[in-house]
Scaffold this active site. Sequence first.
Site, PDB file in Angstrom:
ATOM      1  CD  GLU A   1      83.663 105.812 120.772  1.00 35.29           C
ATOM      2  OE1 GLU A   1      84.843 107.127 120.241  1.00 35.29           O
ATOM      3  OE2 GLU A   1      83.690 105.171 120.217  1.00 35.29           O
TER       4      GLU A   1
ATOM      5  CG  ASP B   1      90.262 105.755 119.040  1.00 34.64           C
ATOM      6  OD1 ASP B   1      89.842 104.940 118.437  1.00 34.64           O
ATOM      7  OD2 ASP B   1      90.109 106.022 119.968  1.00 34.64           O
TER       8      ASP B   1
HETATM    9  C1  BGC Z   1      87.014 104.315 120.783  1.00 35.68           C
HETATM   10  C2  BGC Z   1      88.145 103.167 120.618  1.00 35.68           C
HETATM   11  C3  BGC Z   1      87.910 102.075 120.185  1.00 35.68           C
HETATM   12  C4  BGC Z   1      87.820 102.180 119.163  1.00 35.68           C
HETATM   13  C5  BGC Z   1      87.826 100.722 118.075  1.00 35.68           C
HETATM   14  C6  BGC Z   1      86.939 104.878 118.872  1.00 35.68           C
HETATM   15  O1  BGC Z   1      85.993 105.191 118.543  1.00 35.68           O
HETATM   16  O2  BGC Z   1      87.967 105.552 120.804  1.00 35.68           O
HETATM   17  O3  BGC Z   1      87.803 103.513 122.047  1.00 35.68           O
HETATM   18  O4  BGC Z   1      88.902 101.333 120.672  1.00 35.68           O
HETATM   19  O5  BGC Z   1      87.460 103.402 118.499  1.00 35.68           O
HETATM   20  O6  BGC Z   1      86.281 100.461 118.384  1.00 35.68           O
HETATM   21  C1  BGC Z   2      81.940 101.814 115.503  1.00 33.76           C
HETATM   22  C2  BGC Z   2      82.442 102.236 116.430  1.00 33.76           C
HETATM   23  C3  BGC Z   2      83.701 102.917 116.793  1.00 33.76           C
HETATM   24  C4  BGC Z   2      82.617 104.039 116.051  1.00 33.76           C
HETATM   25  C5  BGC Z   2      84.084 105.992 116.307  1.00 33.76           C
HETATM   26  C6  BGC Z   2      81.477 102.985 115.424  1.00 33.76           C
HETATM   27  O1  BGC Z   2      81.147 103.140 113.628  1.00 33.76           O
HETATM   28  O2  BGC Z   2      81.062 100.475 114.987  1.00 33.76           O
HETATM   29  O3  BGC Z   2      84.048 100.974 117.272  1.00 33.76           O
HETATM   30  O4  BGC Z   2      84.462 103.253 117.826  1.00 33.76           O
HETATM   31  O5  BGC Z   2      81.866 104.068 114.705  1.00 33.76           O
HETATM   32  O6  BGC Z   2      83.117 106.904 115.741  1.00 33.76           O
END
Ligand code: BGC
Ligand code: BGC
Length: 660
Positions: free
Chosen positions: A525, A329
């Site tokens: 998130e 991830d």
């Molecule tokens: C998330 C994932 C996601 C990835 C890419 C991460 O922060 O936990 O679910 O696929 O970012 O955006």
């Molecule tokens: C991204 C997301 C990712 C996240 C993780 C963002 O800046 O756009 O895709 O999941 O950061 O912290």
Amino acid sequence: MMRLAARGHDRVVALVGGLLASVLALGGCQSAAPVSERIAAWPAPVVRHARDAAIEARVSEILAGMTLEQKIGQMTQAEIRSIQPDDVRRYYIGSILNGGGAWPNNNKHASPEEWAALASRFYEASMSTDMATPVPVIWGVDAVHGHNNVFGATLFPHNIGLGAAHNPDLIRRIGRSTARATRATGLSWVFAPTLAVVQDQRWGRTYESFSSNPALVRSYARAYVEGAQGNLTGPGDVLATAKHFLGDGGTFHGVDQGDTRVPLGELIATHAQGYYGALAADAQTVMISYSSWNESGVGDRGTRMHANRYLITEVLKGRLGFDGLVVSDWNAIEQVPGCTRTRCAEAINAGVDMVMVPDDWRQFIADTMEDVRSGAIPMSRIDDAVSRILRVKLRAGLFDVNPGEAARSLPSSAIEDRALAREAVRASLVLLKNDNGVLPLARGGRVLVVGRGADSYPMQSGGWSRTWQGTENVREDYGTGQTLLEAVRETLGADAVTYSETGAGVDVSQFSAVVAVLGEEPYAEGRGDVSYPASLAHTARYPQDLATLRAVSGRGVPVVTVLYSGRTVYANDLINLSDAFVAAWLPGTETGGIADVLFRTERGRVGFEFSGRLPFAWPNSPCDSTGGSPLFPVGFGLRYAHTPRAQGPLPEAAPAACGS
Ligand code: BGC
Ligand code: BGC
């Protein structure tokens, strides 16, 4: 060209019987058991998917011609805001992604053609390296409720609403539709489905989970992957990702990226079930969870999943026979103790094949090469990782077609699927209260619409909508769909509908009914976590919603409340002020599906019956985030067909803080 001869849908995959009984018997005291028992505790797929000999031969041949630098490049996944096509050529980059809210040319309104043009440029760059056999780059995206980053794309209900629909065939069709939308923009890998079996709804990703019920998640996982992947090589097929492995939905207090304190038996019986479904459908990729697994429940934290060799290599790749690729991830490796965001031999040795290093990919390549040269990562591990990446790319037919070019075979309108989304919205609604049968509402009356959610695309869409958090969007950023206010106007005629956000000062007696649209603001998130010791009382977070209902309730006019939320919340106060109460989850862009169910047809008949059932328990107390003593249990949902008796007032309580 490689054909996937052995990949039919006729192969039966079943689980060894007596699953629950046997694994539950193993709960507790696992650490002492010998390794073989800890493997045997996992029911194995009865039939494993056969490999294609021609593809395997090609994998070995390509691998044999690769340098170390090329191999590590293939294991690297960078983000489009931090990499150019020419870097992909120079560094042999295996994959790119666009994070939530990343678009071609940083243009939120980029057209499908612009997406496809960028995809072409990246693809062509990857095919013009000096490798003995150039290896195509693959572009992955969080298409988690439709192709949600793309302007004009339909947003389907988030998974929690699809879970309420209890309909695997609907999920299959949504997977199919999302795949087609993704391919229409030149991308060929979706980071979906999320298979979290959420146990504590304070988690800010609860809405990405289909249900707290593992069996439902398993059946949906299979259906989604079948729909999205098709036979992998069709013009509308993508690679799917089962995520986040493993135990993401089980963290203590529902903390994002937290600690999952469960014994092995429960890990298998609850959190792993979706993976059995996804692997039965031959999911080609698995994303690892930020969370830790703390088997003994002792201490602050167990082993970070990204470092869990037992679960990734011995169980997933060994016992469960997964031969696709494992991706980490976003910057997750830095959370493994002793690692940084560019260096983590432990994660690669645990079985991570591709590393999502959105920004610092150059340093990651340098550090990882050093780790291989020093022997910290064995060459055999690198070769296994790269073989898996090549295998998946070959299976997906990526060597044969430029996905940016192939997108032209699909109309750019493929990013929309309004009818399917509207059907899904109708199926997702759960009716919790309908005193005196106030619903369905007759047409012909005058309706007062109130509430912050009524005319809000962000609230109906939730996180992962155009942007990562689903915030910082205005109406013009969606490019499709309608709000519930617009849908009600369309249904009744604009003259019959009055809108007041707060309801304050409106003479309610002028109306035949009030429709109140309340809900949570969007989040993604950890930002959506309801953090201990905060409660799940909706009013504690959104007191203005209670004020709105107070302004319109008790005036002799029926109040129908529609709640947009990414979780079930404590809402006894709101329910008491409503004659009818509908949990509408995060329906996405096609809220017309709500109007379809709320209103009678022009002939006065029931047009669409409620069919949704709760995917999570609905709390009866502000601190019950785990379904301990629900007001409405999992599976609950009223129907028009049975006339509900009027419910007495529910007890109201709203403590400021919850205990452990
Ligand atoms: C998330 C994932 C996601 C990835 C890419 C991460 O922060 O936990 O679910 O696929 O970012 O955006
Ligand atoms: C991204 C997301 C990712 C996240 C993780 C963002 O800046 O756009 O895709 O999941 O950061 O912290």
